[in-house]
Structures are given as C-alpha cells and as structure tokens.
Scaffold this motif. Structure first.
Motif, PDB file in Angstrom:
ATOM      1  N   HIS A   1     -24.655  22.421  51.694  1.00 52.80           N
ATOM      2  CA  HIS A   1     -25.603  21.303  51.819  1.00 52.80           C
ATOM      3  C   HIS A   1     -26.575  21.276  50.636  1.00 52.80           C
ATOM      4  O   HIS A   1     -26.882  20.208  50.097  1.00 52.80           O
ATOM      5  N   MET A   2     -27.045  22.452  50.226  1.00 55.44           N
ATOM      6  CA  MET A   2     -27.968  22.557  49.089  1.00 55.44           C
ATOM      7  C   MET A   2     -27.320  21.981  47.822  1.00 55.44           C
ATOM      8  O   MET A   2     -27.925  21.200  47.102  1.00 55.44           O
TER       9      MET A   2
ATOM     10  N   VAL B   1     -27.165  15.158  43.896  1.00 54.57           N
ATOM     11  CA  VAL B   1     -27.723  13.799  43.882  1.00 54.57           C
ATOM     12  C   VAL B   1     -28.995  13.750  43.038  1.00 54.57           C
ATOM     13  O   VAL B   1     -29.216  12.814  42.264  1.00 54.57           O
ATOM     14  N   VAL B   2     -29.828  14.789  43.177  1.00 51.75           N
ATOM     15  CA  VAL B   2     -31.071  14.842  42.399  1.00 51.75           C
ATOM     16  C   VAL B   2     -30.755  14.903  40.903  1.00 51.75           C
ATOM     17  O   VAL B   2     -31.323  14.159  40.100  1.00 51.75           O
TER      18      VAL B   2
ATOM     19  N   LEU C   1     -25.407  26.119  54.635  1.00 49.82           N
ATOM     20  CA  LEU C   1     -26.655  25.929  53.890  1.00 49.82           C
ATOM     21  C   LEU C   1     -26.399  25.730  52.394  1.00 49.82           C
ATOM     22  O   LEU C   1     -26.892  24.770  51.795  1.00 49.82           O
ATOM     23  N   PHE C   2     -25.596  26.630  51.803  1.00 46.57           N
ATOM     24  CA  PHE C   2     -25.394  26.523  50.355  1.00 46.57           C
ATOM     25  C   PHE C   2     -24.512  25.330  49.991  1.00 46.57           C
ATOM     26  O   PHE C   2     -24.644  24.759  48.908  1.00 46.57           O
TER      27      PHE C   2
ATOM     28  N   TRP D   1     -21.047  11.627  50.601  1.00 48.33           N
ATOM     29  CA  TRP D   1     -21.981  11.135  51.630  1.00 48.33           C
ATOM     30  C   TRP D   1     -21.650  11.749  52.982  1.00 48.33           C
ATOM     31  O   TRP D   1     -22.523  12.250  53.695  1.00 48.33           O
TER      32      TRP D   1
ATOM     33  N   LEU E   1     -24.176  32.292  45.086  1.00 45.79           N
ATOM     34  CA  LEU E   1     -25.202  32.671  46.066  1.00 45.79           C
ATOM     35  C   LEU E   1     -24.586  32.814  47.458  1.00 45.79           C
ATOM     36  O   LEU E   1     -24.829  33.790  48.168  1.00 45.79           O
TER      37      LEU E   1
ATOM     38  N   VAL F   1     -25.186  30.577  56.193  1.00 45.05           N
ATOM     39  CA  VAL F   1     -25.103  30.740  54.735  1.00 45.05           C
ATOM     40  C   VAL F   1     -24.074  29.772  54.142  1.00 45.05           C
ATOM     41  O   VAL F   1     -24.357  29.057  53.174  1.00 45.05           O
TER      42      VAL F   1
ATOM     43  N   ALA G   1     -25.464  18.372  57.430  1.00 42.89           N
ATOM     44  CA  ALA G   1     -26.797  18.161  57.998  1.00 42.89           C
ATOM     45  C   ALA G   1     -26.764  18.337  59.507  1.00 42.89           C
ATOM     46  O   ALA G   1     -27.625  19.005  60.096  1.00 42.89           O
ATOM     47  N   VAL G   2     -25.744  17.749  60.147  1.00 45.42           N
ATOM     48  CA  VAL G   2     -25.620  17.865  61.604  1.00 45.42           C
ATOM     49  C   VAL G   2     -25.472  19.337  61.999  1.00 45.42           C
ATOM     50  O   VAL G   2     -26.115  19.812  62.941  1.00 45.42           O
TER      51      VAL G   2
ATOM     52  N   ASP H   1     -29.496  11.649  39.573  1.00 43.83           N
ATOM     53  CA  ASP H   1     -30.543  10.621  39.455  1.00 43.83           C
ATOM     54  C   ASP H   1     -31.418  10.815  38.219  1.00 43.83           C
ATOM     55  O   ASP H   1     -31.881   9.841  37.629  1.00 43.83           O
TER      56      ASP H   1
ATOM     57  N   ARG I   1     -23.762  14.522  55.432  1.00 40.80           N
ATOM     58  CA  ARG I   1     -24.134  14.271  56.839  1.00 40.80           C
ATOM     59  C   ARG I   1     -23.561  15.335  57.765  1.00 40.80           C
ATOM     60  O   ARG I   1     -24.233  15.800  58.684  1.00 40.80           O
TER      61      ARG I   1
ATOM     62  N   MET J   1     -28.665  18.817  45.753  1.00 38.26           N
ATOM     63  CA  MET J   1     -29.118  19.002  44.371  1.00 38.26           C
ATOM     64  C   MET J   1     -28.279  18.156  43.411  1.00 38.26           C
ATOM     65  O   MET J   1     -28.789  17.662  42.403  1.00 38.26           O
TER      66      MET J   1
END
Lengths: 132, 126
Positions: free
Chosen positions: B78-79, B85-86, B75-76, B23, B111, B72, B30-31, B89, B27, B83
């Motif tokens: 965070h991605m 979490v998805v 981003l990767f 978690w 990547l 880069v 994200a920031v 679920d 965050r 993903m």
C-alpha cells in the motif's frame, strides 16, 4: 511545441481554504508521513531480528522524548489516514457525496483521529508508566 | 516492419497511461489495512517498552505472527502504491520519474522482505 512553458490554470494558492480540500491534502501528507514511519517500523523489526541489544537500543530510541513526540505524530497520522481512508472507500462505493454529509464525515474524521490518539496515549502512559 | 501489433503500439499512450489495476490494488490493500491497522495499534501499545524476550513471547502466539506478516506485506504494498502517485504528481522529468518509481518499488520490497525475515527469525529463535 515546448511543454514546459505553457500558461498554467489557477493553482492551489488562489483558492479559499475549505475543509474538503484541507482534509484531502492532509490525507496525502499523513500518507507520506506514514511511509516515513514505515521505515522506522522496519528498523524496529529488523533490530528485533538482529538481537536483544539492537532491539533494546531501538526501544530506547523510540522511548526518548523525541521518539515519543514522533510516535504520537504517527499515531495521529495513522488514525487520520485510517478514518479518512474509510471515508474515501464510502465515496468509492457511491455514498456520502452530499455537501452536508461531506462536511459532517470530514469533521468526524478529524475529531475521531484526535480522540483515538489521546485514548491510545493515555493507555500507553498508564500501562508503561510513560516509558513510551 | 515492426513486430508489435497496432494495439500494442498505442496502448498506454492515452492521458490515463494505465487501466484500473493500480487504483483497484490501492483500494484492496486499504480495505485489508482497516482491520490490520486497528489490530496493530493494540499490538504496538502492548509492546511499548518490551524487551526482546517479551516481544518473542508475544510473536510466539501463532495469530500474532500471522497478522504481523500479513500487516507487513499489505502495508509495504500500500505504501509503494501511494508513494508512486505522489512521485508521479510532483516529478515532471520523465527520466528522474522513472528512476524514482523503480527505486520506490525496490525499497518497498526490500523493507517488506527484511521485516518478514526478522519476524520469522524472532518467532523461531534463529
């Protein structure tokens, strides 16, 4: 006890659509969409690392009308996920939980993402002459 | 007789399965992506239709290369966190879930590393 055949609680389809849930779902959809976009971003950068011809091909592919439509979609997804992500960070900090605030921030995010997408592409069109 | 302590045996068996690590990392990245994402939009617009020479000239500006490498990396990361979490679920079979989560991490690292190497290659003209 078998865990795969238990009665389920009411799921998504029985609830009325409302801005809070729709924007939450859209945050996840745009996130997954941006992950796909990140793969294209990786292709674009790796093409540049590969050489001038490969990079020119990548730029040409992204400049086709299909490429431009996808890029416009990713632009909106990026702005939406960015703005709604900021909205989430405010919630994480304990702010903006009143229902009126949640609705206002939600609409701000949707309209903001649409406006920023339009501005971005207007700039692209004016500077690159529609070359994508 | 097990070599595991009692605490090690029960850790992770609660419904949450984990602590706040995932978690918080989500965050934190994200920031970092708020300024990096806004900067990237400007960068991408300025690079629309550029050829490799123009891209290289742009990357030769030191802060552009630094920000691109940071983008880069974050981003990767965070991605991959999102993903995960998805996948957690929507994949209910434990074995498939484990395989997909491992692939998710591998793909993100591959990547990310390939992008950073490509950026350095362009910037330093290798």
């Amino acid at each position: 006890m078998a865990t795969d055949n238990r009665p389920l609680s009411p799921h998504l389809q029985v609830y009325r659509w409302q801005i809070t849930s729709v924007l939450s779902i859209l945050h996840r959809i745009t996130g997954v969409g941006l992950a796909v976009g990140a793969i294209v971003f990786a292709y674009w950068l790796n093409a540049a690392g590969y050489g001038a011809d490969a990079f020119a091909r990548a730029q040409a592919v992204l400049g086709t009308w299909v490429g431009v439509v996808l890029l416009a979609g990713w632009t909106f997804a990026l702005f939406y996920h960015l703005l709604n992500g900021i909205r989430h960070l405010f919630w994480d900090a304990g702010m903006g939980f009143e229902l009126s605030q949640v609705r206002a921030s939600g609409w701000t995010v949707v309209v903001g993402a649409a406006v920023l997408t339009a501005i971005t592409w207007a700039v692209v069109w004016n500077t690159a002459g529609g070359a994508g | 007789m097990s070599l595991q302590t009692d605490l090690a045996r029960v850790r992770g068996l609660g419904s949450a399965k984990e602590g706040t690590g995932h978690w918080w990392a989500q965050r934190l990245t994200a920031v970092a992506l708020v300024p990096l994402g806004i900067w990237f939009v400007f960068a991408a617009v300025s690079l629309a239709g550029a050829n490799l020479g123009e891209f290289r000239a742009w990357l030769t500006v030191p802060y552009n290369l630094i920000l691109m490498v940071l983008l880069v990396g974050v981003l990767f990361h965070h991605m991959q966190l999102g993903m995960q979490v998805v996948f957690e679920d929507y994949i209910h079979n434990e074995r498939s879930k484990t395989v997909v989560l491992i692939l998710n991490k591998f793909v993100a690292v591959i990547l990310g590393v390939s992008c950073i190497i490509a950026l350095l290659r362009v910037a330093f003209g290798g």
